[in-house]
Design an enzyme around this catalytic site. Structure first.
Site, PDB file in Angstrom:
ATOM      1  N   GLY A 203      12.525   1.121 -49.167  1.00 32.30           N
ATOM      2  CA  GLY A 203      11.392   1.567 -48.350  1.00 32.30           C
ATOM      3  C   GLY A 203      10.299   0.549 -48.549  1.00 32.30           C
ATOM      4  N   GLU A 204       9.051   0.964 -48.429  1.00 31.68           N
ATOM      5  CA  GLU A 204       7.958   0.052 -48.742  1.00 31.68           C
ATOM      6  C   GLU A 204       7.417   0.408 -50.120  1.00 31.68           C
ATOM      7  OE1 GLU A 204       6.712  -2.821 -47.658  1.00 31.68           O
ATOM      8  OE2 GLU A 204       8.468  -2.769 -46.368  1.00 31.68           O
ATOM      9  N   SER A 205       7.497  -0.530 -51.049  1.00 30.63           N
ATOM     10  CA  SER A 205       7.171  -0.211 -52.440  1.00 30.63           C
ATOM     11  C   SER A 205       5.703   0.182 -52.610  1.00 30.63           C
ATOM     12  CB  SER A 205       7.516  -1.384 -53.351  1.00 30.63           C
ATOM     13  OG  SER A 205       6.785  -2.534 -52.978  1.00 30.63           O
TER      14      SER A 205
ATOM     15  N   CYS B  11      16.108  -2.075 -53.969  1.00 36.07           N
ATOM     16  CA  CYS B  11      15.096  -2.861 -53.263  1.00 36.07           C
ATOM     17  C   CYS B  11      13.674  -2.420 -53.628  1.00 36.07           C
ATOM     18  CB  CYS B  11      15.346  -2.835 -51.758  1.00 36.07           C
ATOM     19  SG  CYS B  11      14.445  -4.113 -50.878  1.00 36.07           S
TER      20      CYS B  11
ATOM     21  N   ARG C 174       8.133 -10.031 -54.624  1.00 38.66           N
ATOM     22  CA  ARG C 174       8.399  -9.324 -53.366  1.00 38.66           C
ATOM     23  C   ARG C 174       8.676 -10.286 -52.215  1.00 38.66           C
ATOM     24  NH1 ARG C 174       4.006  -5.240 -51.846  1.00 38.66           N
ATOM     25  NH2 ARG C 174       5.534  -4.971 -50.204  1.00 38.66           N
TER      26      ARG C 174
ATOM     27  N   ILE D 237      17.230  -6.841 -47.099  1.00 44.31           N
ATOM     28  CA  ILE D 237      16.214  -6.693 -46.059  1.00 44.31           C
ATOM     29  C   ILE D 237      14.836  -6.968 -46.659  1.00 44.31           C
ATOM     30  CG2 ILE D 237      15.146  -5.084 -44.434  1.00 44.31           C
ATOM     31  CD1 ILE D 237      17.877  -3.722 -44.210  1.00 44.31           C
ATOM     32  N   ARG D 238      14.226  -8.071 -46.258  1.00 44.66           N
ATOM     33  CA  ARG D 238      12.927  -8.477 -46.834  1.00 44.66           C
ATOM     34  C   ARG D 238      12.986  -8.276 -48.355  1.00 44.66           C
ATOM     35  NH1 ARG D 238       8.004  -8.405 -44.095  1.00 44.66           N
ATOM     36  NH2 ARG D 238       7.218  -7.142 -45.764  1.00 44.66           N
TER      37      ARG D 238
ATOM     38  N   HIS E 267      20.976  -3.216 -50.594  1.00 47.31           N
ATOM     39  CA  HIS E 267      21.037  -1.815 -50.146  1.00 47.31           C
ATOM     40  C   HIS E 267      22.463  -1.290 -50.000  1.00 47.31           C
ATOM     41  CE1 HIS E 267      16.758  -1.511 -49.110  1.00 47.31           C
ATOM     42  NE2 HIS E 267      16.850  -2.722 -48.599  1.00 47.31           N
TER      43      HIS E 267
ATOM     44  N   GLU F 185      23.248   1.654 -49.968  1.00 46.04           N
ATOM     45  CA  GLU F 185      23.153   2.905 -49.191  1.00 46.04           C
ATOM     46  C   GLU F 185      23.310   2.662 -47.689  1.00 46.04           C
ATOM     47  OE1 GLU F 185      20.552   1.331 -50.463  1.00 46.04           O
ATOM     48  OE2 GLU F 185      18.702   1.705 -49.346  1.00 46.04           O
TER      49      GLU F 185
END
Lengths: 188, 290
Positions: free
Chosen positions: A46-48, A78, A105, A132-133, A168, A170
């Site tokens: 997600g966004e940390s 991530c 990051r 992803i990023r 990821h 998942e």
């Protein structure tokens, strides 16, 4: 055995489904009381910064740290790996600091540089890596073990009952990394 | 190693779920949004409420503005191109934005939408109903949002759009092969895409709410209706207390099923954006697109 998935933001549904494939009936964790009797916890992608903020606002951070001290295993993917890290390069964002690594990051670049590639994981074998990023683990301190590397950078690491990946699993149909974590939970 | 695959495009949207994407017009607003817990920002020259007021042709933002915002934050940055304007989309791709919104908020450039499969960068598109959503996905959109009615601070249109999509997916469940075939023809999409929506009982990509969300309770309402996350445009920086409002909308999006937390987060925020009655609008942005 009870495993929870931190369900504040991000890919938590995918983790719950993946644990289901490992025959684990996982529960969503949104409040500190949801962690009661929990043996394991997954912190999703997600966004940390968003997850970290929300964790602090609902006092989940202190409760997670306390439960981990009493044996609750944790796996972060991530953003989850960033939140577990002790040191985040050039950032003061909220974190748990339970894993003694230094992480940077978005170090592969922005979305245009997100990638899929085949990984080789110790004890698991070939695995589809989805980045992803993604962050990069830059430094590791005492006793953190590397389970897989990509271009000589660690991408799956473990210390005792804490597991962290910069990719990821998942988002794949492959449950082997999750099974590996379920085994850590069973043995801790 | 592969880049720009549909899995990666869709994957980034999965990471934004249960989060809030906020419209910002400069670096300072972007930093406020990030600090308040936004999962991404939409870099714009004007928020939709001001686009509406200004009139004239609304276009892609100045690349300088977009770069300024990209440098200010670590979260993903999205930017809008006009419907069908694939040259604007290429410019945004070259700037390295993380997502492109092919948006009805800007003045359309074509009666055909951008061929999004042709890009390495993912696209999000607006939809009012299932046919529109599936047409956009067929063109390569990796994320959908309701159109709602942007810049109004009025939630009714976004509610109408998500309810419509939910009902149309529900209706698929009763259809036999022949009816599905006819429906796919009506929607102008391949049959397998329609069957995927039927099987999943939802859109095959992440579906956010957008267009009129102004308060924490608005965000919660859209989440309760089945949206995966929230876009807030004018609602944040047209409110009296932008940072507090932003933080409260983030809280309400995560804890949408917990009215006590929403009550606490909503308390003392001051005036929300004033808002507009849909009946009094001269231009309905949602009618743009095909």
């Amino acid at each position: 055995m009870k495993i929870g998935v931190l369900a504040l933001q991000g890919s938590f549904k995918e983790h719950i489904e993946m644990l289901g494939k490992c025959s684990v009936d996982a529960v969503s964790v949104k409040r500190p009381e949801d962690l009661k009797d929990m043996n394991g916890l997954i912190i999703p992608g997600g966004e940390s910064t968003a997850i970290g903020n929300l964790m602090q606002l609902s006092h989940l951070d202190m409760e997670i740290i306390k439960r981990n001290r009493h044996g609750m295993a944790i796996y972060g993917t991530c953003a989850g790996a960033i939140i577990l890290s002790k040191s985040i390069v050039e950032s003061q964002q909220p974190r748990l600091g339970l894993l003694d690594i230094s992480i940077k990051r978005n170090d592969y670049g922005r979305q245009a540089d997100s990638f899929e590639t085949e990984l080789d994981i110790e004890k698991i074998g070939k695995f589809k890596g989805i980045f992803i990023r993604a962050p990069v683990i830059e430094k590791m301190n005492n006793g953190v073990q590397i389970l897989s590397e990509l271009n000589s950078k660690p991408i799956l690491v473990q210390k005792n009952n804490i597991l962290a990946s910069t990719f990821h699993p998942e988002l794949t149909d492959d449950k082997r990394v999750h099974e590996y974590f379920v085994d850590i939970v069973k043995n801790s | 190693m592969q880049k720009g695959t549909f899995l990666l495009k869709k994957g980034l949207a999965e990471m934004l779920k249960n989060g809030v994407i906020m419209d910002v017009v400069n670096a300072e607003q972007a930093r406020i949004a990030e600090k308040a817990g936004a999962v991404a920002v939409m870099a714009l020259e004007r928020v939709p409420a001001d686009i509406r007021k200004m009139g004239g042709v609304a276009r892609m933002a100045d690349p300088l503005k977009i770069k300024e915002i990209m440098e200010a934050v670590t979260i993903p940055v999205m930017a809008k191109c006009r419907i069908g304007h694939f040259a604007e989309a290429r410019v945004l791709e070259s700037l390295g934005v993380d997502y492109i919104d092919e948006s009805e908020v800007l003045t359309p450039a074509d009666e055909r939408h951008v061929d999004k499969n042709d890009f390495k960068i993912p696209f999000v598109c607006g939809a009012r109903n299932l046919g529109e959503a599936l047409r956009r996905i067929n063109e390569g959109a990796a994320m959908i949002r309701t159109k709602g009615e942007a810049g109004t601070g009025n939630i009714i249109e976004a509610v109408r759009h998500i309810r419509c999509i939910n009902e149309e997916i529900e209706n698929l469940q009763k259809m036999d092969q022949k009816q599905l075939d006819m429906k796919a023809q009506e929607y102008k999409i391949p049959l397998d895409l329609l069957i995927a929506a039927k099987k999943l009982k939802r859109l095959p990509v992440v579906n956010f709410a957008a267009g009129g969300i102004a308060t924490p309770a608005d965000a919660a309402l859209m989440m309760l209706l089945g949206c995966d996350g929230i876009f807030v445009g004018s609602g944040i920086f047209k409110s009296q207390a932008p940072f507090e409002t932003a933080k409260a909308v983030v809280q309400a999006t995560t804890h949408f099923d917990n009215p006590q937390i929403i009550a606490r987060a909503s308390a003392g925020l001051g005036e929300a954006m004033k808002g507009l009655d849909i009946k009094e609008l001269e231009i309905k942005l949602q009618e743009r697109g095909y």
